[in-house]
Design a protein around this motif. Sequence first.
Motif, PDB file in Angstrom:
ATOM      1  N   ASP A   1     -30.442 -15.993  22.155  1.00  0.00           N
ATOM      2  CA  ASP A   1     -29.380 -15.709  21.182  1.00  0.00           C
ATOM      3  C   ASP A   1     -28.109 -16.519  21.457  1.00  0.00           C
ATOM      4  N   ARG A   2     -28.208 -17.527  22.317  1.00  0.00           N
ATOM      5  CA  ARG A   2     -27.036 -18.377  22.588  1.00  0.00           C
ATOM      6  C   ARG A   2     -27.403 -19.831  22.360  1.00  0.00           C
TER       7      ARG A   2
ATOM      8  N   ARG B   1     -36.676 -20.027  30.648  1.00  0.00           N
ATOM      9  CA  ARG B   1     -35.748 -18.894  30.825  1.00  0.00           C
ATOM     10  C   ARG B   1     -34.373 -19.148  30.207  1.00  0.00           C
ATOM     11  N   LEU B   2     -34.373 -19.528  28.941  1.00  0.00           N
ATOM     12  CA  LEU B   2     -33.102 -19.696  28.227  1.00  0.00           C
ATOM     13  C   LEU B   2     -32.784 -18.409  27.484  1.00  0.00           C
ATOM     14  N   LEU B   3     -31.508 -18.227  27.151  1.00  0.00           N
ATOM     15  CA  LEU B   3     -31.109 -17.047  26.373  1.00  0.00           C
ATOM     16  C   LEU B   3     -31.210 -17.410  24.895  1.00  0.00           C
TER      17      LEU B   3
ATOM     18  N   PHE C   1     -22.665 -20.588  30.136  1.00  0.00           N
ATOM     19  CA  PHE C   1     -22.812 -19.252  30.725  1.00  0.00           C
ATOM     20  C   PHE C   1     -22.975 -19.341  32.243  1.00  0.00           C
TER      21      PHE C   1
END
Lengths: 231, 283
Positions: free
Chosen positions: A93-94, A89-91, A102
């Motif tokens: 686009d970051r 569950r990483l973002l 974050f």
Amino acid sequence: MIRFASVFKEYPRTGLALSDVSFTVQKGEFVFLTGPSGAGKSTILKLIYLDEFPSKGDVWIAGARSRQVKRREVPLLRRKLGVVFQDFRLLDDRTVEANVGFALEVTGVPRDRIPPKVSRLLTQVGLASKATAYPRELSGGEQQRVAIARALVNDPMVLVADEPTGNLDERATRSVFQLLRDINALGTAVIMATHDLDVVRRADLRVLEINRGQVAFDSADDSRAGTRDAS
Amino acid sequence: MRLALREVALGMRRAPLLGMLSVTTIAFSLFAFGLFSLVALNIREALRAVESQVEIRAFVADSTSVDDVGRAMEDVATYREVERVEYVSPDQALERARQDLGEFKDVFDSAFLPGSIDIRLRDGFRDPATVKSVADRLRAFPIIEDVRYGEEWVSKLHRIRTVATVAGVTLGLAFAAVAVIVIGATIRMAVLARGPEISIMRMVGATDSFIRRPFLIDGFLKGIAGGLLALLLTWLASVLITRTFIQTEFFDATLAASGVVGGALIGLLGSAFSVNRHLRLVR
């Protein structure tokens, strides 16, 4: 620190998921949660991180009793826990450091304290050199390390890991498991749900086996019974 | 707040079309409202101009002395509804009739028209009920033979204005509801698009108000942008109508600003209603 007292959990559609579950996890303990799929492991973890509440019975988290916890108190209790999932569950686009930062930002950590903390956490999980990489540029094991770093941002008392090695090869599994042991050695309790019995067997740690929504086996009871027998 | 604004900017960068769709829909909803308001404003201005000409004419009996007329005028001037009282002698009435009906001016002679007390009412006292009440009080004077005030005309004017106001408010509310629904739908899409972030925010212990904040700011800013765009479109429409059809009045600064503030409020309300409902969809 975490106590389940005769906990029942029933879902409206799928019925009874947990039935009369009782156990305690002490500060600094490492506990494996094992059992077949659908046994109720994830439900137990959800009850710990207050995503669900018991239908009957009580869950105690860091002194808070589940039935007395108000909705607005849930975020503050969650800051005492770290959660890691099988799918990271990483973002996407970051960058790695932005993913970890974050989590600090959204819990109101002052801006000037974020970069040093992110740097310390990435060093702790062995990813200091990948700070500016994006998740897609990392291996599965590395992505799980980022997720673990993110789970540690609030210096949690307990790290809850739901099948953290489920998507990893053997080498990455060993490395992530060793990281969880290192974190545990620093005083954070770890509750790890897993299917991987090899890891469980090799580790010689407490095992809580769940089957059909009940505690089928708790090695802590076994060892306590053994102690009693010996005395 | 800084993080919330950054999240808003990130959302706009990620889904610029969705953002533009929201602003445009809000703008067109408010533009429709703005156009109707413009029409209502111009009807009201026109009515006010016509209404300001409403006069009550109380005809004085032939044999009345100048002193009696003077006393009656002093009395009438004390009414709080009255702005101005003026005596029109039979000669002046004749002169006025001749001016009004130029080609028939020769058929009038001075004995033909009675003198009158002409009364103009204050702004805000020109509604049919007040005009009738003043007229009735005038009839009670013994020197007054007849009172005329164009009863039907006054009521008609007021009916038109009431209809215009009710239609304006109804359509305005309907368009505001449409705008709130549109914003609600775009917020739903934004919440679902940002599901992974929201899920992580929750997991690490962000409070609900913190999670909601970017969406509320987003709705507020889109409302302002939509309001400004609607104002621009309404102004262009007003200029176009003035150039091609008829001279129109545009909103003054206060009305224009309240339109933009209204847009911002609609944006904020739409977001607030929607975000609470849809955040529950994200686990």
